[in-house]
Design an enzyme around this catalytic site. Structure first.
Site, PDB file in Angstrom:
ATOM      1  N   LYS A   1      52.750  30.402  40.635  1.00  0.00           N
ATOM      2  CA  LYS A   1      53.087  30.943  39.308  1.00  0.00           C
ATOM      3  C   LYS A   1      54.373  30.274  38.834  1.00  0.00           C
ATOM      4  O   LYS A   1      55.195  29.860  39.651  1.00  0.00           O
ATOM      5  CB  LYS A   1      53.339  32.444  39.398  1.00  0.00           C
ATOM      6  CG  LYS A   1      52.170  33.250  39.966  1.00  0.00           C
ATOM      7  CD  LYS A   1      51.255  33.737  38.888  1.00  0.00           C
ATOM      8  CE  LYS A   1      50.177  34.650  39.433  1.00  0.00           C
ATOM      9  NZ  LYS A   1      48.965  34.640  38.635  1.00  0.00           N
TER      10      LYS A   1
ATOM     11  N   LYS B   1      37.269  41.711  42.604  1.00  0.00           N
ATOM     12  CA  LYS B   1      38.337  41.467  43.552  1.00  0.00           C
ATOM     13  C   LYS B   1      39.535  42.342  43.210  1.00  0.00           C
ATOM     14  O   LYS B   1      39.628  42.749  42.054  1.00  0.00           O
ATOM     15  CB  LYS B   1      38.689  39.990  43.591  1.00  0.00           C
ATOM     16  CG  LYS B   1      39.729  39.525  42.543  1.00  0.00           C
ATOM     17  CD  LYS B   1      40.062  38.086  42.706  1.00  0.00           C
ATOM     18  CE  LYS B   1      41.462  37.879  43.197  1.00  0.00           C
ATOM     19  NZ  LYS B   1      42.487  37.905  42.162  1.00  0.00           N
TER      20      LYS B   1
ATOM     21  N   ASP C   1      33.708  36.523  42.201  1.00  0.00           N
ATOM     22  CA  ASP C   1      34.876  35.646  42.166  1.00  0.00           C
ATOM     23  C   ASP C   1      34.716  34.891  40.857  1.00  0.00           C
ATOM     24  O   ASP C   1      33.810  34.064  40.728  1.00  0.00           O
ATOM     25  CB  ASP C   1      34.877  34.677  43.348  1.00  0.00           C
ATOM     26  CG  ASP C   1      36.121  33.795  43.341  1.00  0.00           C
ATOM     27  OD1 ASP C   1      36.506  33.332  42.250  1.00  0.00           O
ATOM     28  OD2 ASP C   1      36.702  33.578  44.407  1.00  0.00           O
ATOM     29  N   HIS C   2      35.556  35.183  39.884  1.00  0.00           N
ATOM     30  CA  HIS C   2      35.265  34.654  38.540  1.00  0.00           C
ATOM     31  C   HIS C   2      35.303  33.127  38.499  1.00  0.00           C
ATOM     32  O   HIS C   2      34.740  32.516  37.600  1.00  0.00           O
ATOM     33  CB  HIS C   2      36.154  35.307  37.471  1.00  0.00           C
ATOM     34  CG  HIS C   2      37.533  34.738  37.367  1.00  0.00           C
ATOM     35  ND1 HIS C   2      38.557  35.142  38.179  1.00  0.00           N
ATOM     36  CD2 HIS C   2      38.064  33.800  36.549  1.00  0.00           C
ATOM     37  CE1 HIS C   2      39.651  34.473  37.860  1.00  0.00           C
ATOM     38  NE2 HIS C   2      39.377  33.646  36.870  1.00  0.00           N
TER      39      HIS C   2
ATOM     40  N   ASP D   1      45.959  36.596  46.398  1.00  0.00           N
ATOM     41  CA  ASP D   1      45.529  36.613  45.001  1.00  0.00           C
ATOM     42  C   ASP D   1      44.687  35.382  44.650  1.00  0.00           C
ATOM     43  O   ASP D   1      43.747  35.481  43.865  1.00  0.00           O
ATOM     44  CB  ASP D   1      46.786  36.655  44.102  1.00  0.00           C
ATOM     45  CG  ASP D   1      46.446  36.840  42.630  1.00  0.00           C
ATOM     46  OD1 ASP D   1      45.584  37.691  42.335  1.00  0.00           O
ATOM     47  OD2 ASP D   1      47.036  36.149  41.786  1.00  0.00           O
TER      48      ASP D   1
ATOM     49  N   LYS E   1      32.761  29.717  36.339  1.00  0.00           N
ATOM     50  CA  LYS E   1      33.232  28.639  35.458  1.00  0.00           C
ATOM     51  C   LYS E   1      32.256  27.472  35.515  1.00  0.00           C
ATOM     52  O   LYS E   1      31.848  27.054  36.598  1.00  0.00           O
ATOM     53  CB  LYS E   1      34.630  28.170  35.893  1.00  0.00           C
ATOM     54  CG  LYS E   1      35.724  29.220  35.698  1.00  0.00           C
ATOM     55  CD  LYS E   1      37.072  28.666  36.117  1.00  0.00           C
ATOM     56  CE  LYS E   1      38.129  29.757  36.183  1.00  0.00           C
ATOM     57  NZ  LYS E   1      38.792  30.069  34.929  1.00  0.00           N
TER      58      LYS E   1
ATOM     59  N   ARG F   1      37.192  58.703  33.129  1.00  0.00           N
ATOM     60  CA  ARG F   1      37.679  60.086  33.127  1.00  0.00           C
ATOM     61  C   ARG F   1      38.092  60.581  31.743  1.00  0.00           C
ATOM     62  O   ARG F   1      37.981  61.762  31.441  1.00  0.00           O
ATOM     63  CB  ARG F   1      38.862  60.180  34.081  1.00  0.00           C
ATOM     64  CG  ARG F   1      38.805  61.450  34.870  1.00  0.00           C
ATOM     65  CD  ARG F   1      39.825  61.589  35.907  1.00  0.00           C
ATOM     66  NE  ARG F   1      40.870  60.590  35.808  1.00  0.00           N
ATOM     67  CZ  ARG F   1      41.630  60.252  36.823  1.00  0.00           C
ATOM     68  NH1 ARG F   1      41.442  60.804  37.988  1.00  0.00           N
ATOM     69  NH2 ARG F   1      42.597  59.362  36.680  1.00  0.00           N
TER      70      ARG F   1
ATOM     71  N   HIS G   1      39.572  32.231  45.120  1.00  0.00           N
ATOM     72  CA  HIS G   1      39.290  31.088  44.249  1.00  0.00           C
ATOM     73  C   HIS G   1      39.436  29.741  44.957  1.00  0.00           C
ATOM     74  O   HIS G   1      38.572  28.872  44.855  1.00  0.00           O
ATOM     75  CB  HIS G   1      40.203  31.092  43.023  1.00  0.00           C
ATOM     76  CG  HIS G   1      40.267  32.419  42.326  1.00  0.00           C
ATOM     77  ND1 HIS G   1      39.179  33.251  42.216  1.00  0.00           N
ATOM     78  CD2 HIS G   1      41.287  33.059  41.696  1.00  0.00           C
ATOM     79  CE1 HIS G   1      39.534  34.340  41.532  1.00  0.00           C
ATOM     80  NE2 HIS G   1      40.793  34.250  41.225  1.00  0.00           N
TER      81      HIS G   1
ATOM     82  N   GLU H   1      49.771  27.596  37.579  1.00  0.00           N
ATOM     83  CA  GLU H   1      49.857  28.461  36.389  1.00  0.00           C
ATOM     84  C   GLU H   1      51.267  28.442  35.821  1.00  0.00           C
ATOM     85  O   GLU H   1      52.239  28.540  36.577  1.00  0.00           O
ATOM     86  CB  GLU H   1      49.487  29.894  36.765  1.00  0.00           C
ATOM     87  CG  GLU H   1      48.050  30.041  37.208  1.00  0.00           C
ATOM     88  CD  GLU H   1      47.706  31.484  37.497  1.00  0.00           C
ATOM     89  OE1 GLU H   1      47.111  32.130  36.624  1.00  0.00           O
ATOM     90  OE2 GLU H   1      48.042  31.968  38.584  1.00  0.00           O
TER      91      GLU H   1
END
Ligand code: BG6
Length: 518
Positions: A364, A172, A201-202, A259, A206, A65, A264, A240
């Site tokens: 996390k 996602k 899905d990243h 998430d 990998k 935009r 994953h 993580e």
């Protein structure tokens, strides 16, 4: 804006370079002003160009935009590339060629006139493949997927059938539960055929995740052991060190289950446990993954409390750095019940895995950032060494280190040199870096390349995403009206709530900390 460029301008290909022959195409990125474009998509496309993997001719059109010109978008992307490129410094020669292929289309996603403008930019490239072979990358909110699909279809940029190809890549989160994912699927497939929809899905991009199938099905010594006869249990950890940071707003709607687990972790699980596909064709591989997900024993209101643990971090410290509690993070409700940790014990009710627990955990603000899969084999009968080693001789374990320290380790027992009969666990390590050098392409490079090539193996099929939501919904529905109890909190910098340990102890197992390989 000058749209008419010679058709060979996007030629980043070097003679003799090893690459697939890909048809010329244009890539249209919706959400071109966003973070994903600057951090991931453009650096990935730049590297594909640098490594001579892109089609002989291509264009990239950013659609967003904000008012920008081609030139100002290029300048902005160059600054971002200097920051986010995985190789530095940016190669000026490559950048020059790459930048000449970047165009900007300003417009509102819901405005048909903007798509007319897009159509004329594509036509202006002056070659039929650049106008007709189109990859639409939707780096936008899922609530806008339907609008874009409809608009590109009405502007005749997306055809369900035809000689040229058009594909839609979506990011996602793909929905927030089964019903919303089904609705999204319906919206997209009103205008596109399922084979034109590439759900990202990243994790599947990998190297180490792709290697799971290669490792399993090209090594007879391991494949023979890959079943309930030899495997005691499996642990999949994706931990993580970071907290939710600036992403509190998003995370409040997601939580660890949506998430990380829905996508994953269930993807890694399905690759680890699926049956051999009949071929490496996308449909064969995806059929087996769906079959595996469908064989996971359904979770019920009776079994969720026994098999799933959630947690939320309170203030603590990670690696000596103080961390606020989740409820104190920006854009987080101070009495939020959203989970930042989840641990699951799943059973796969099929011939191969009957009775073998699969433990999954993610969170996390944990002590380490590491993703790994540990295959814990059954112990040998401890009749020979019990006197020297006590009741518990270490059982063999195979660890696939997905990140960091990418590699594979095998743990077995060895005699301690000396006069006594001491036995001690030792390890054999394979390391990607040591074996193949430090070439680690970003997941997005591989995924973009596969989407351009039209190979959907590394993307999630409709029934796959819906089956995964079905599993996650059965847990969410149970949690939704239940506030967190004291036992469900953990201090930042620890391995989650105590209940996560209890989950394994019931069967005599314990979590293994991810391996640090030096
Ligand atoms: C994303 C999640 O999909 O994956 C993030 O939204 C998470 O919360 C990230 O941090 C982890 O990805 P990686 O590649 O760093 O393991």
């Amino acid at each position: 804006m000058n749209n008419s460029r010679p058709a060979d301008e996007g030629n980043c290909q070097q003679p003799g370079a090893e690459r697939r022959t890909l048809q010329p195409c244009s890539i249209v990125i919706f959400g071109a002003s966003g973070d994903l474009t600057a951090r991931k998509l453009i650096p990935a496309l730049y590297h594909l160009c640098k490594e001579h993997q892109m089609p002989a001719d291509f264009r990239i059109v950013g659609f967003a935009r904000r008012e920008k010109t081609d030139e100002s978008w290029r300048t902005e992307l160059r600054t971002a590339l200097d920051q986010f490129s995985r190789t530095k410094p940016v190669d000026e020669e490559v950048w020059k060629k790459f930048a000449a292929c970047l165009y900007y289309c300003q417009g509102d996603l819901a405005d048909p006139a903007a798509y007319q403008k897009l159509e004329s930019i594509l036509t202006g490239f002056g070659s039929a493949p650049l106008r007709q072979n189109l990859l639409f990358y939707l780096a936008i909110s899922p609530s806008q997927f339907g609008t874009v699909a409809e608009q590109i279809s009405q502007a005749r940029l997306l055809n369900k059938d035809g000689t040229a190809w058009q594909r839609i890549v979506v990011e996602k989160p793909f929905g927030h539960d089964l019903a919303s994912a089904q609705a999204l699927n319906q919206e997209l497939t009103r205008f596109a055929h399922e084979s034109q929809v590439f759900r990202i899905d990243h994790y599947l991009g990998k190297e180490t995740v792709q290697n799971i199938l290669m490792f399993r099905f090209s090594n007879s010594i391991f494949e023979r052991l890959w079943n309930r006869e030899s495997v005691d249990h499996v642990q999949i950890t994706v931990s993580e060190k970071l907290g939710v940071g600036e992403r509190g707003g998003y995370y409040e709607e997601a939580g660890a289950l949506r998430d990380m687990v829905q996508n994953h972790m269930l993807q890694v699980l399905s690759l680890i446990a699926m049956e051999p596909p009949v071929s490496l064709e996308a449909e064969s591989v995806r059929d087996e993954k769906v079959k595996l997900l469908k064989s996971i024993r359904p979770l019920t209101p009776e079994t969720v409390p026994l098999q799933v643990v959630r947690g939320q971090y309170f203030a603590g410290s990670v690696g000596g750095q103080p961390r606020p509690g989740y409820r104190q993070e920006t854009k987080v409700n101070p009495s939020s019940n959203v989970e930042t940790f989840a641990a699951l014990k799943l059973f796969i009710d099929n011939w191969r895995w009957s009775g073998v627990p699969f433990y999954l955990r993610t969170g996390k603000n944990l002590p380490q950032s590491a993703s790994e899969v540990r295959i814990q084999f059954r112990p040998t009968p401890n009749v020979l060494f019990a006197a020297q080693c006590g009741q518990h001789l270490d059982a063999n374990a195979l660890t696939l280190r997905l990140q960091p320290n990418e590699g594979i380790s095998l743990r077995f027992n060895g005699k301690v040199p000396g006069m006594s009969l001491g036995v001690r666990p030792v390890r054999m390590h394979f390391s990607y870096d040591a074996e193949f050098g430090a070439y680690t392409p970003e997941a997005y490079e591989r995924l973009l390349l596969e989407a351009i090539a039209g190979d959907a193996t590394l993307f999630i099929r409709r029934d796959e995403v819906e089956t995964a939501w079905h599993i996650v919904d059965s847990i969410r529905n149970f949690w939704d009206d239940k506030p967190l109890t004291n036992r469900e909190f953990y201090a930042a910098g620890t391995w989650g709530p105590v209940a996560a340990d209890d989950l394994l102890e019931k069967l005599g197992h314990k979590w293994h900390e991810p391996q640090i390989v030096t």
